[in-house]
Write a protein that holds these residues in place. Sequence first.
Motif, mmCIF file in Angstrom:
data_model
loop_
_atom_site.group_PDB
_atom_site.id
_atom_site.type_symbol
_atom_site.label_atom_id
_atom_site.label_comp_id
_atom_site.label_asym_id
_atom_site.label_seq_id
_atom_site.Cartn_x
_atom_site.Cartn_y
_atom_site.Cartn_z
ATOM 1 N N GLU A 65 -2.968 29.073 7.107
ATOM 2 C CA GLU A 65 -3.142 27.633 7.470
ATOM 3 C C GLU A 65 -1.709 27.188 6.072
ATOM 4 O O GLU A 65 -1.802 26.733 5.640
ATOM 5 N N LEU A 67 0.519 24.687 6.472
ATOM 6 C CA LEU A 67 0.321 22.806 5.291
ATOM 7 C C LEU A 67 -0.925 22.999 4.156
ATOM 8 O O LEU A 67 -0.452 22.565 3.162
ATOM 9 N N GLU A 71 0.509 23.004 -0.056
ATOM 10 C CA GLU A 71 -0.698 21.587 -1.007
ATOM 11 C C GLU A 71 -0.504 23.074 -2.256
ATOM 12 O O GLU A 71 -0.544 22.428 -3.208
ATOM 13 N N ARG A 94 2.591 12.235 3.524
ATOM 14 C CA ARG A 94 1.439 13.207 4.399
ATOM 15 C C ARG A 94 1.082 12.389 5.829
ATOM 16 O O ARG A 94 0.952 13.211 6.960
ATOM 17 N N PHE A 95 1.933 11.263 5.908
ATOM 18 C CA PHE A 95 1.187 9.986 7.201
ATOM 19 C C PHE A 95 2.244 11.002 8.254
ATOM 20 O O PHE A 95 1.872 11.032 9.259
ATOM 21 N N TRP A 96 3.622 10.970 7.723
ATOM 22 C CA TRP A 96 4.655 12.093 8.367
ATOM 23 C C TRP A 96 4.571 12.881 8.598
ATOM 24 O O TRP A 96 5.034 13.318 10.233
ATOM 25 N N ILE A 97 3.445 13.882 7.867
ATOM 26 C CA ILE A 97 3.153 15.240 7.801
ATOM 27 C C ILE A 97 2.605 15.368 9.211
ATOM 28 O O ILE A 97 2.216 15.871 9.764
ATOM 29 N N LYS A 98 1.699 14.437 9.062
ATOM 30 C CA LYS A 98 0.412 14.434 9.869
ATOM 31 C C LYS A 98 0.573 13.738 11.757
ATOM 32 O O LYS A 98 0.770 14.484 12.544
ATOM 33 N N PHE A 99 1.664 12.609 11.209
ATOM 34 C CA PHE A 99 2.426 12.258 12.705
ATOM 35 C C PHE A 99 3.641 13.472 12.765
ATOM 36 O O PHE A 99 3.208 14.107 15.125
ATOM 37 N N VAL A 101 2.311 16.515 13.272
ATOM 38 C CA VAL A 101 1.918 17.935 13.579
ATOM 39 C C VAL A 101 0.737 17.236 14.848
ATOM 40 O O VAL A 101 1.002 18.340 15.773
ATOM 41 N N GLU A 102 0.486 16.453 14.509
ATOM 42 C CA GLU A 102 0.009 15.409 16.354
ATOM 43 C C GLU A 102 0.918 15.187 17.261
ATOM 44 O O GLU A 102 1.002 15.344 18.690
ATOM 45 N N LYS A 103 2.141 15.388 16.920
ATOM 46 C CA LYS A 103 3.279 14.996 17.738
ATOM 47 C C LYS A 103 3.740 17.143 17.953
ATOM 48 O O LYS A 103 4.600 16.597 19.748
#
Length: 223
Positions: A65, A67, A71, A94-99, A101-103
Amino acid sequence: MAGVKLLGFWASPFSHRVIWALKLKGVSYEYIEEDLSNKSQLLIHNNPADKQIPVLIHGDKAVAESLVILEYIDETWPHNPLLPKGAYERATARFWIKFAVEKGATFYAFYNSNTGEEQEKATKETVEVLKIIEEEALGDEKFFGGEDIGLLDLVLGWFAHWFDIIEELVGVKVLDASKLPRLHAWTENFKEVPVIKENLPDRSKLLAYFKHKYFAHLPSLDN
């Protein structure tokens, strides 16, 4: 040092974000191209859970994976860090990475849109997401990592090369200088970094590959 191998696929932005990270770190590795229609036993053995690329093999350890691999690389080879030093700044990245991915579903809908109303809706939603990324994540910085490329830049790096191809296939231009000037400038800056520029797949080959995949999923015109 234990040997490093990367199992990947030439057209995959997920494989390339790992290649970029290894190059930025100066880590020597062996790249092994996978045939996704006939996956190797090496891939199946090292990622039995979902048998997907990329997979990083470091000595006798396998990490799957992209991501997670990024890391792992950053923690294993801490020089030229990809994440900021400060706890808050790391959390923000990390927040923006998650954002992002979710988009992914939003961008996928844009890629798959092929009718007027459907395409209009997908385009609108894609622009809204990109504007949020431009205004809230990038701001006035050269890169998402500031003056240097960071982990978030690598995660979003597919915008700089792959997204242009999606726009060409869909027939709608979204990420241009008039609509998203700072994000567009970032794509140009990102592609000019030598490590990135030297490790991008050939555009004409990439376009042909995605064109085949794109038209294969369109509904038949005979109905």
